[in-house]
Design an enzyme around this catalytic site. Structure first.
Site, PDB file in Angstrom:
ATOM      1  N   GLY A  45       0.810  -1.215   0.000  1.00 51.87           N
ATOM      2  CA  GLY A  45       0.000   0.000   0.000  1.00 51.87           C
ATOM      3  C   GLY A  45       0.842   1.262   0.000  1.00 51.87           C
ATOM      4  O   GLY A  45       0.558   2.225  -0.730  1.00 51.87           O
ATOM      5  N   CYS A  46       1.881   1.284   0.797  1.00 51.11           N
ATOM      6  CA  CYS A  46       2.740   2.465   0.891  1.00 51.11           C
ATOM      7  C   CYS A  46       3.501   2.686  -0.417  1.00 51.11           C
ATOM      8  O   CYS A  46       3.718   3.822  -0.835  1.00 51.11           O
ATOM      9  CB  CYS A  46       3.699   2.338   2.071  1.00 51.11           C
ATOM     10  SG  CYS A  46       2.807   2.240   3.650  1.00 51.11           S
TER      11      CYS A  46
END
Length: 157
Positions: A45-46
């Site tokens: 996600g990051c």
């Protein structure tokens, strides 16, 4: 810690970037700054969020915005993250989480149904005057940059 809202003065900070050089929010006064907090470099996600900001950076800069991504990762890990994913945004290390705490971007959150202490994925837009224009907590990594651009009126309909 109370959450920040539009109109609040953005807490100032000085943090090391992925090369160890110090970056201060106050040095960017007179420019609009997108400050976003993310849990960990090199996680799916990051990485998606950082790549989306990188892909949007030229057009954001053309509109007068700087982008600062802040995580608790050490500068060495941020350097690997930048290199691995060809990131062009500024990555800052908040190892003691003091800046995250000042922005209420660290605390209790739900992870897989359990309440844990951690980084709350959050984004702030700081105006040229140092005041918060946008404060978004618990944002989604995927699609966030596109939504933020829309919220800021940067994409013509």
């Amino acid at each position: 810690m109370e959450r920040l809202s539009p109109g609040d003065t953005a807490p100032d900070f000085t943090l090391p970037d992925d090369t160890g050089a110090e970056v201060s929010l106050s040095d960017l006064r007179g420019r609009k700054v997108i400050v976003y907090f993310y849990p960990a470099a090199m996680t799916p996600g990051c990485t998606k969020q950082a790549c989306d900001f990188t892909d949007s950076l030229d057009s954001l800069k053309a509109q007068g915005y700087e982008v600062l991504g802040i995580s608790p990762d050490k500068p060495e890990k941020l350097a690997k993250f930048r290199e691995k994913d060809s990131l062009t945004i500024t990555l800052l290390s908040d190892a003691d989480k003091s800046v995250m705490s000042a922005y209420s971007a660290f605390g209790e959150k739900k992870l897989y149904g359990k309440v844990v202490q951690g980084v709350i994925r959050s984004t702030f837009v700081v105006g040229e005057d140092g005041k918060i224009e946008v404060a978004q907590y618990n944002v989604k990594a995927t699609g966030h940059v596109a939504k933020l651009r829309k919220d800021l009126g940067l994409d013509a309909a």
